[in-house]
Design an enzyme around this catalytic site. Sequence first.
Site, short mmCIF file in Angstrom:
data_model
loop_
_atom_site.label_atom_id
_atom_site.label_comp_id
_atom_site.label_asym_id
_atom_site.label_seq_id
_atom_site.Cartn_x
_atom_site.Cartn_y
_atom_site.Cartn_z
N ARG A 73 2.97 8.53 8.91
CA ARG A 73 2.73 9.90 8.48
C ARG A 73 1.56 10.57 9.24
NH1 ARG A 73 4.43 12.33 3.21
NH2 ARG A 73 5.89 10.64 2.88
N ASP A 77 0.80 -1.22 0.00
CA ASP A 77 0.00 0.00 0.00
C ASP A 77 0.83 1.27 0.00
OD1 ASP A 77 1.10 -0.02 2.52
OD2 ASP A 77 -0.74 -0.67 3.52
N HIS A 85 13.84 5.42 12.14
CA HIS A 85 13.54 5.56 10.71
C HIS A 85 14.35 6.74 10.17
CE1 HIS A 85 11.18 6.21 7.05
NE2 HIS A 85 10.55 5.07 7.28
N GLU A 129 -0.36 -9.03 -1.06
CA GLU A 129 -0.87 -8.47 0.19
C GLU A 129 -2.09 -7.59 -0.09
OE1 GLU A 129 0.87 -5.34 2.88
OE2 GLU A 129 1.61 -7.05 3.99
N HIS A 178 6.91 5.53 12.74
CA HIS A 178 7.18 6.33 11.54
C HIS A 178 5.93 6.88 10.85
CE1 HIS A 178 5.78 3.55 8.39
NE2 HIS A 178 6.17 2.59 9.20
C1 UD1 Z 1 6.98 4.96 3.36
C2 UD1 Z 1 5.56 4.57 2.95
C3 UD1 Z 1 4.83 3.90 4.09
C4 UD1 Z 1 5.66 2.74 4.67
C5 UD1 Z 1 7.05 3.24 5.02
C6 UD1 Z 1 7.92 2.10 5.48
C7 UD1 Z 1 4.34 6.04 1.39
C8 UD1 Z 1 3.64 7.32 1.22
N1 UD1 Z 1 4.81 5.80 2.62
O1 UD1 Z 1 6.86 5.94 4.37
O2 UD1 Z 1 3.60 3.38 3.63
O3 UD1 Z 1 5.02 2.27 5.83
O4 UD1 Z 1 7.65 3.81 3.85
O5 UD1 Z 1 9.06 2.57 6.12
O6 UD1 Z 1 4.49 5.30 0.46
N2 UD1 Z 1 14.51 8.49 3.83
C9 UD1 Z 1 15.86 8.43 3.52
N3 UD1 Z 1 16.39 7.21 3.17
C10 UD1 Z 1 15.66 6.08 3.13
C11 UD1 Z 1 14.29 6.16 3.45
C12 UD1 Z 1 13.73 7.38 3.79
O7 UD1 Z 1 16.57 9.42 3.56
O8 UD1 Z 1 16.20 5.01 2.81
C13 UD1 Z 1 13.93 9.81 4.22
C14 UD1 Z 1 13.86 10.84 3.08
O9 UD1 Z 1 14.06 12.11 3.61
C15 UD1 Z 1 12.42 10.69 2.60
C16 UD1 Z 1 11.71 10.44 3.92
O10 UD1 Z 1 12.59 9.60 4.65
O11 UD1 Z 1 11.98 11.85 1.91
C17 UD1 Z 1 10.34 9.82 3.83
O12 UD1 Z 1 10.32 8.66 3.01
P1 UD1 Z 1 8.92 8.22 2.35
O13 UD1 Z 1 9.14 6.95 1.58
O14 UD1 Z 1 8.31 9.36 1.63
O15 UD1 Z 1 7.99 7.98 3.58
P2 UD1 Z 1 8.04 6.91 4.75
O16 UD1 Z 1 7.57 7.60 5.98
O17 UD1 Z 1 9.34 6.23 4.74
N1 UDP Z 2 12.60 -3.42 9.99
C1 UDP Z 2 13.96 -3.55 9.75
N2 UDP Z 2 14.81 -2.69 10.39
C2 UDP Z 2 14.40 -1.73 11.25
C3 UDP Z 2 13.00 -1.59 11.46
C4 UDP Z 2 12.14 -2.45 10.82
O1 UDP Z 2 14.39 -4.42 8.99
O2 UDP Z 2 15.23 -1.00 11.79
C5 UDP Z 2 11.67 -4.32 9.27
C6 UDP Z 2 10.59 -4.99 10.10
O3 UDP Z 2 11.03 -6.25 10.56
C7 UDP Z 2 9.45 -5.13 9.11
C8 UDP Z 2 9.63 -3.92 8.21
O4 UDP Z 2 10.97 -3.48 8.37
O5 UDP Z 2 9.56 -6.28 8.30
C9 UDP Z 2 8.65 -2.85 8.60
O6 UDP Z 2 9.02 -1.65 8.03
P1 UDP Z 2 8.31 -0.28 8.43
O7 UDP Z 2 7.90 -0.34 9.86
O8 UDP Z 2 9.25 0.79 8.00
O9 UDP Z 2 7.07 -0.26 7.46
P2 UDP Z 2 5.55 -0.78 7.55
O10 UDP Z 2 5.58 -2.25 7.75
O11 UDP Z 2 4.91 -0.02 8.67
O12 UDP Z 2 4.99 -0.37 6.23
#
Ligand code: UD1
Ligand code: UDP
Length: 387
Positions: free
Chosen positions: A211, A96, A242, A118, A209
């Site tokens: 939003r 999602d 995160h 999923e 994490h």
């Molecule tokens: C995203 C997904 C969320 C998922 C989450 C898992 C959307 C809108 N959100 O949220 O559904 O639960 O991933 O973690 O699709 N960033 C880095 N490096 C990384 C990852 C993130 O620098 O490897 C920073 C960047 O500044 C980026 C920000 O995190 O702009 C947010 O990343 P983004 O993918 O937009 O949102 P998440 O909160 O990670």
């Molecule tokens: N996870 C990981 N390292 C971390 C935190 C989470 O590998 O430091 C794994 C966790 O086991 C799970 C997935 O990342 O499988 C969940 O990711 P996140 O919570 O970012 O996203 P969500 O599942 O809420 O979309």
Amino acid sequence: MQKVLVVYGTRPEAIKMAPVVSELQRSTVVEPVVAVTGQHRAMLDQVNSLFGIEPRHDLDILTQRQRLEDITSRALDGVSQVIAAEKPAAVLVQGDTTTCFAAALAAFYGRVPLVHLEAGLRTGDPSNPFPEEINRRLTSHLASLHLAPTPTSCANLVAEGIARESIVITGNTVIDALHQVISQDLPPTDDNLARVLGASQPLVLVTAHRRESWGEPMANSARAIATLAARFPHLTFLLPAHLNPAVREILLPPLIGLRNVVITEPLCYSDFARAMDRSLVVLTDSGGVQEEAPSLGKPVIVMRETTERPEAVAAGTVELVGTDEHRIVRAVSRLLTDHDAYDEMARAVNPYGDGRAAARSVVAIESFLGTGSGPEEFVPASVAHTV
Ligand code: UD1
Ligand code: UDP
């Protein structure tokens, strides 16, 4: 061989796609072509490297503090170009995220059938989680084959008018991934984690994490963790943070410098699985963690108002407490002081999978593309065993 274009962009999608990619590689009728959007970077690369996946296409779309509009438009355009170049028989997306939705739309515009892994998770509330609830609903209406993890997610799809014949209940591939890394028993790679695991203090593992929780709800959670750390000085609170700066600037200030709070960089999946396995309690707003921790027999306190994963709540191993500071403190304190309450929740249950979801998914995809008759569906056992 028919090509299946596997598209993902974030850490949880990568973890849940990895077992499917390796199962597709074993198929004699379909072959995977992996394209990552790079919605995440370091957190995505960690997973690909652990599972030995080298994407053929990398759109590298991440920008700091990216907006939903940035992710959607860049992923839609990039995935459309990959579809035009690869001409796959099907596109596979997971979950999602905005990568999932944008890639689904690209498949629709490219007139390529979409398979959704999923499928069917719902809270019923369009704003919770945001934007995931709407991303997944829209994806369902773009998909031709729906791989639903549980009977509940299948029923959600049927209730929205999706034909039962186009749904296969597979279990969740996160359980396949978890079994794989736990059985490999890899040594910790993160120095802070190695130090924490080497000490004798019991762990409370914390992640946050979402939003929709930015701002006051997440600040409440941070204050609750600080209160708990002061109340339980003999425990270590382990927080792999995160990478999102918007999360770090709310969550970390009340916790930095506290003696028994250890903040790490995102842990690689094998490290995180080990940390879960060693924890007493898990406090989280993560989707994937709500599925994994119950299968390890770990009580989970969820800092969210709703969940699309009601199965472990029904089984009694997950409790939904929202983001009220006092409720979080009360729920965790109760678990840490009341043995009966703890034992009641610390039961290993596997409502989300049996480790064979990827194999079922690939048989379902092969059948969808014209070979074979489809898999036997996943039937969850009620309670696997009591710890
Ligand atoms: C995203 C997904 C969320 C998922 C989450 C898992 C959307 C809108 N959100 O949220 O559904 O639960 O991933 O973690 O699709 N960033 C880095 N490096 C990384 C990852 C993130 O620098 O490897 C920073 C960047 O500044 C980026 C920000 O995190 O702009 C947010 O990343 P983004 O993918 O937009 O949102 P998440 O909160 O990670
Ligand atoms: N996870 C990981 N390292 C971390 C935190 C989470 O590998 O430091 C794994 C966790 O086991 C799970 C997935 O990342 O499988 C969940 O990711 P996140 O919570 O970012 O996203 P969500 O599942 O809420 O979309």
